[in-house]
Design an enzyme around this catalytic site. Sequence first.
Site, PDB file in Angstrom:
ATOM      1  N   CYS A 106      -3.310   1.215   6.504  1.00 19.75           N
ATOM      2  CA  CYS A 106      -3.542   0.447   7.733  1.00 19.75           C
ATOM      3  C   CYS A 106      -4.211   1.327   8.778  1.00 19.75           C
ATOM      4  CB  CYS A 106      -2.232  -0.096   8.254  1.00 19.75           C
ATOM      5  SG  CYS A 106      -1.005   1.174   8.425  1.00 19.75           S
ATOM      6  N   GLU A 113       4.132  -4.528  12.215  1.00 19.78           N
ATOM      7  CA  GLU A 113       3.149  -3.461  12.003  1.00 19.78           C
ATOM      8  C   GLU A 113       2.006  -4.083  11.223  1.00 19.78           C
ATOM      9  OE1 GLU A 113       3.272  -0.577  13.242  1.00 19.78           O
ATOM     10  OE2 GLU A 113       5.367  -0.306  13.768  1.00 19.78           O
ATOM     11  N   GLU A 124       7.687   1.908  15.105  1.00 16.63           N
ATOM     12  CA  GLU A 124       8.552   2.376  14.023  1.00 16.63           C
ATOM     13  C   GLU A 124       8.640   3.900  14.089  1.00 16.63           C
ATOM     14  OE1 GLU A 124       7.050   0.407  10.376  1.00 16.63           O
ATOM     15  OE2 GLU A 124       8.928  -0.715  10.564  1.00 16.63           O
ATOM     16  N   ASN A 184       0.802  -1.228   0.000  1.00 17.60           N
ATOM     17  CA  ASN A 184       0.000   0.000   0.000  1.00 17.60           C
ATOM     18  C   ASN A 184       0.837   1.281   0.000  1.00 17.60           C
ATOM     19  OD1 ASN A 184       0.798  -0.561   2.592  1.00 17.60           O
ATOM     20  ND2 ASN A 184      -1.087   0.177   3.540  1.00 17.60           N
TER      21      ASN A 184
END
Length: 502
Positions: free
Chosen positions: A289, A255, A467, A157
């Site tokens: 996400c 993630e 992250e 994505n």
Amino acid sequence: MATEVTTKEYRLLIGGQFVPAASGETFPTYNPATNEVIAHVPKAGREDVNRAVAAARKAFDEGPWGKMTPMERAKRMRRVAEILRERLEEIARLETLNCGKIIIESRADVAASANCFDYYANLTGHMWGETIPMNGPLFDYTVREPYGVCGQIIPWNFPLLMAAWKVAPALAAGNTIVLKPASATPLTALVLGEICQEADIPDGVVNILTGPGVEVGAAIAEHPDVDKIAFTGETETGREILRLSAGTIKKVSLELGGKSPNIVFPDADLEEAVNGSLFAIFTNAGQRCTARTRLFLHESIHDQFLSDFIAKAGKIRVGDPLEDATQMGPVISKRQCERVLSFIERARSEGANLALGGKRPDDEVLQKGNFIEPTIFTQVQNDMTIAQQEVFGPVLSVIPFRDESEVVEMANNTIYGLAATIWTNDLKRAHRLASRIRAGNISINFPTVNPPEAPFGGFKQSGIGRELSRHALDLYTQVKNVVVNLADERFDWYGKWPVGQK
Ligand code: NAD
């Protein structure tokens, strides 16, 4: 819609060499706006994983990367950022061609990727340890050391940006890398590999393999010479990564997916909330996400808000993602398009009310690609499939609420905990909700943003680790403790025993 085919021959990057897959096989990659093949890329397999891991191992163990000063590493990382900016337009077009996101979003992603390299270049000299007061004549300190070989597996994505989020902090910390982009979007990761070579990052430090997740991704996750795995993708694949990496007790950061709430209170600036909520769900055709896929509207503003929101959503221009005027592109693949449509069908059969979209556009040209109209369901119950499972398409569920407690309960009632947005001008309520919502990223009166300075990651089944920001350096370093004896007196434990009691 204009068709562009890249004539370039793409290669794997292993040990500083651009090479075909060991098997000689390739696989096609497509333009999601037309479903035409735009390039063929090498189909790596286990043998290529072994070669890439060996190259990364050698580059880590023998240098020169590990022996470079932080400033020398930073210089090369800044060069990566510079080249990304020099080639911004070309790389943005390639990104759009391969993943279908609108060109304006691709340009922003390339710019954000460059910023990410600059940000971590600035942190190379910041891997600080601690000095720890101890009892007795001991001096204690810690140092942060890189893990070694990092396997990094990323989704489709944000193909380039997800690569940058992983590669930049790992390099800043002195690791070496085997990166695997998603099979649907291999091109810009391969370009990033070329840029790393051009920026004089030594051979073997960055290796890039394109190939199927179940084979290449799994081989990286299992490999005994890979020290750490960083994965971004679906929660289900994340579970598989944990299983695969358990055999060698790898350090793992994940993630994963989300089902993020977007909560609007009556005291908010409602016009801004309408505009922000459109951004939060429909950018990148909903394939974020952090997409705010559940819109919770207070019952007192529900109808008015919805009528403005639906009117504006209905005007989003769906079309050729390479055109500047286009506001929403296709979803990634035929398969994903069918999956999203099946979620839409299921929502209808479970009793949600289809208030907008719900189908592919009628336009003949768009029928060739994987386009889906912006879709809004109202009268959704929080336990319906559409409100619980990650759709990863331009589909929004609208749910009314009566009061703060009810909305907090519903917002938290999913397996995910990635992000949430709260629209309110009541300062106390904003912070109260920020504390009560179980998610890693909360935005107040702002739809969603992930700058490199701020940590990013999920609660619950949305992930492990953070992250971006300084926190990402923790993902790519391990702490070593060093204790030093400063005593003049010689250490002699057994020699001190009282005579006769030895
Ligand atoms: P995916 O899980 O299907 O694939 C992700 C990567 O894993 C790909 O490179 C794929 O080839 C690889 N892979 C697949 N099966 C594997 C296996 N068995 N072993 C090892 N590797 C394997 O995800 P996707 O469809 O590419 O991406 C969409 C998902 O990513 C969504 O769930 C989205 O929420 C999530 N995502 C999360 C974040 C985040 O930061 N939390 C960011 C972007 C996307």
